[in-house]
Write a protein that holds these residues in place. Structure first.
Motif, mmCIF file in Angstrom:
data_model
loop_
_atom_site.group_PDB
_atom_site.id
_atom_site.type_symbol
_atom_site.label_atom_id
_atom_site.label_comp_id
_atom_site.label_asym_id
_atom_site.label_seq_id
_atom_site.Cartn_x
_atom_site.Cartn_y
_atom_site.Cartn_z
ATOM 1 N N UNK A 100 0.830 -1.210 0.000
ATOM 2 C CA UNK A 100 0.000 0.000 0.000
ATOM 3 C C UNK A 100 0.860 1.253 0.000
ATOM 4 N N UNK A 101 1.952 1.240 0.747
ATOM 5 C CA UNK A 101 2.836 2.408 0.802
ATOM 6 C C UNK A 101 3.430 2.710 -0.567
ATOM 7 N N UNK A 102 3.789 1.686 -1.306
ATOM 8 C CA UNK A 102 4.331 1.905 -2.645
ATOM 9 C C UNK A 102 3.267 2.497 -3.570
ATOM 10 N N UNK A 103 2.038 2.064 -3.405
ATOM 11 C CA UNK A 103 0.949 2.662 -4.192
ATOM 12 C C UNK A 103 0.725 4.109 -3.760
ATOM 13 N N UNK A 104 0.785 4.379 -2.475
ATOM 14 C CA UNK A 104 0.635 5.739 -1.959
ATOM 15 C C UNK A 104 1.746 6.634 -2.522
ATOM 16 N N UNK A 150 9.496 2.586 3.769
ATOM 17 C CA UNK A 150 10.585 3.146 2.960
ATOM 18 C C UNK A 150 10.123 3.644 1.589
ATOM 19 N N UNK A 151 9.402 4.755 1.580
ATOM 20 C CA UNK A 151 8.985 5.389 0.323
ATOM 21 C C UNK A 151 9.552 6.807 0.305
ATOM 22 N N UNK A 152 9.356 7.487 -0.804
ATOM 23 C CA UNK A 152 9.855 8.856 -0.932
ATOM 24 C C UNK A 152 9.313 9.704 0.206
ATOM 25 N N UNK A 153 10.150 10.565 0.776
ATOM 26 C CA UNK A 153 9.672 11.419 1.866
ATOM 27 C C UNK A 153 8.592 12.380 1.381
ATOM 28 N N UNK A 154 7.822 12.898 2.319
ATOM 29 C CA UNK A 154 6.688 13.763 1.975
ATOM 30 C C UNK A 154 7.122 15.025 1.257
ATOM 31 N N UNK A 155 8.187 15.653 1.676
ATOM 32 C CA UNK A 155 8.649 16.884 1.046
ATOM 33 C C UNK A 155 9.982 16.641 0.381
ATOM 34 N N UNK A 156 9.955 16.587 -0.934
ATOM 35 C CA UNK A 156 11.180 16.411 -1.706
ATOM 36 C C UNK A 156 11.472 17.740 -2.397
ATOM 37 N N UNK A 157 12.679 18.192 -2.254
ATOM 38 C CA UNK A 157 13.104 19.384 -2.971
ATOM 39 C C UNK A 157 14.257 18.986 -3.882
ATOM 40 N N UNK A 158 14.525 19.798 -4.875
ATOM 41 C CA UNK A 158 15.527 19.461 -5.874
ATOM 42 C C UNK A 158 16.875 19.100 -5.246
ATOM 43 N N UNK A 159 17.268 19.805 -4.207
ATOM 44 C CA UNK A 159 18.570 19.540 -3.603
ATOM 45 C C UNK A 159 18.634 18.162 -2.953
ATOM 46 N N UNK A 160 17.493 17.571 -2.598
ATOM 47 C CA UNK A 160 17.495 16.230 -2.017
ATOM 48 C C UNK A 160 18.038 15.189 -2.983
ATOM 49 N N UNK A 161 17.811 15.396 -4.278
ATOM 50 C CA UNK A 161 18.264 14.410 -5.260
ATOM 51 C C UNK A 161 19.774 14.413 -5.385
ATOM 52 N N UNK A 173 19.748 9.252 -2.622
ATOM 53 C CA UNK A 173 18.656 8.706 -3.433
ATOM 54 C C UNK A 173 17.340 8.771 -2.647
ATOM 55 N N UNK A 174 16.239 8.913 -3.370
ATOM 56 C CA UNK A 174 14.924 9.007 -2.744
ATOM 57 C C UNK A 174 14.507 7.669 -2.174
#
Length: 178
Positions: free
Chosen positions: A39-43, A161-172, A176-177
Motif C-alpha cells: 500500500x505504501x508503494x501505491x501511496x 521506505x517510500x519517498x519522503x513527503x517533502x522532496x526538494x531538488x537539492x534532495x536528489x 537517493x529518494x
C-alpha cells in the motif's frame, strides 16, 4: 511415575501451543507489514500528483485579474485531477484483508485513501462556473487539500521506505529518494 509422565506430557503440550501461537503472531505481523509496504508503494505513486499540484500551486499569482485567476483556477484543477492516480489496484486487492492489518496501519491508510477519493471527487466539481464565482477560494481550497493530503502521506512515509513527503531538488543531489 504416571503422574510425572502426565505432567511432562502436559508441559510439552503447553510449550507446543506457545510456540505455535508465537509462529502465528510472527506470520501475522509479516503479512501486515507486507500489505503495508504494498500500500505504501501505491501511496508513493499517488503522492506524485499531489506534489505536482503543490508545485503548480506555488506558481499561481493570486493577485492576477479576476478573469485570469478564473482561467488559472480551471486549469489548476484540471491539471491536478489529470495527474492523480486513477486506480488503486493494491488497495482494491487487500481491502478484504484490511481487518488483519492492525489498527495503526488501518488508520493511516484508510485516512489517506479516504482523503484521496474525496479530493478526486471535489476536483471534478471545480469548473468554469465555480471558478468564475470564487476563483481565489477554489484555488486556496485545492492548495489546502494538497497540504492536508501530504500530511497523511507523511504518516505513511515515516513508517515505510517510500519517498519522503517533502522532496526538494537539492534532495536528489545528496541522497537517493528510495
Amino acid at each position: 511415575g504416571a503422574v510425572l509422565g502426565f505432567l511432562g506430557a502436559a508441559g510439552v503440550l503447553v510449550l507446543s501451543t506457545a510456540i505455535s501461537q508465537d509462529n502465528e503472531a510472527k506470520k501475522s505481523a509479516a503479512a501486515a507489514h507486507a500489505i503495508g509496504l504494498g500500500l505504501a508503494l501505491e501511496v508513493e505513486r499517488m503522492g506524485t500528483g499531489l506534489r505536482l499540484g503543490k508545485a503548480i500551486g506555488a506558481t499561481i499569482d493570486m493577485g492576477a485579474t479576476p478573469e485570469r485567476l478564473a482561467q488559472t483556477c480551471v486549469s489548476y484543477a484540471q491539471a491536478v485531477g489529470q495527474h492523480l492516480l486513477a486506480v488503486t489496484p493494491v488497495y482494491d486487492a487487500v481491502l478484504p484483508r484490511m481487518v488483519d492489518f492492525g489498527d495503526e496501519n488501518l488508520a493511516i491508510f484508510v485516512r489517506f485513501y479516504g482523503f484521496f477519493y474525496d479530493f478526486q471527487q471535489a476536483l471534478k466539481e471545480i469548473d468554469g462556473a465555480a471558478c468564475q464565482a470564487a476563483a481565489a477560494d477554489e484555488i486556496t481550497y485545492v492548495q489546502h487539500q494538497i497540504v492536508g493530503g501530504m500530511g497523511y502521506y507523511k504518516l505513511i512515509s515515516d513508517k515505510y521506505p517510500i519517498a519522503p513527503a517533502d522532496i526538494v531538488k537539492s534532495d536528489f543531489a545528496r541522497k537517493p529518494v528510495y
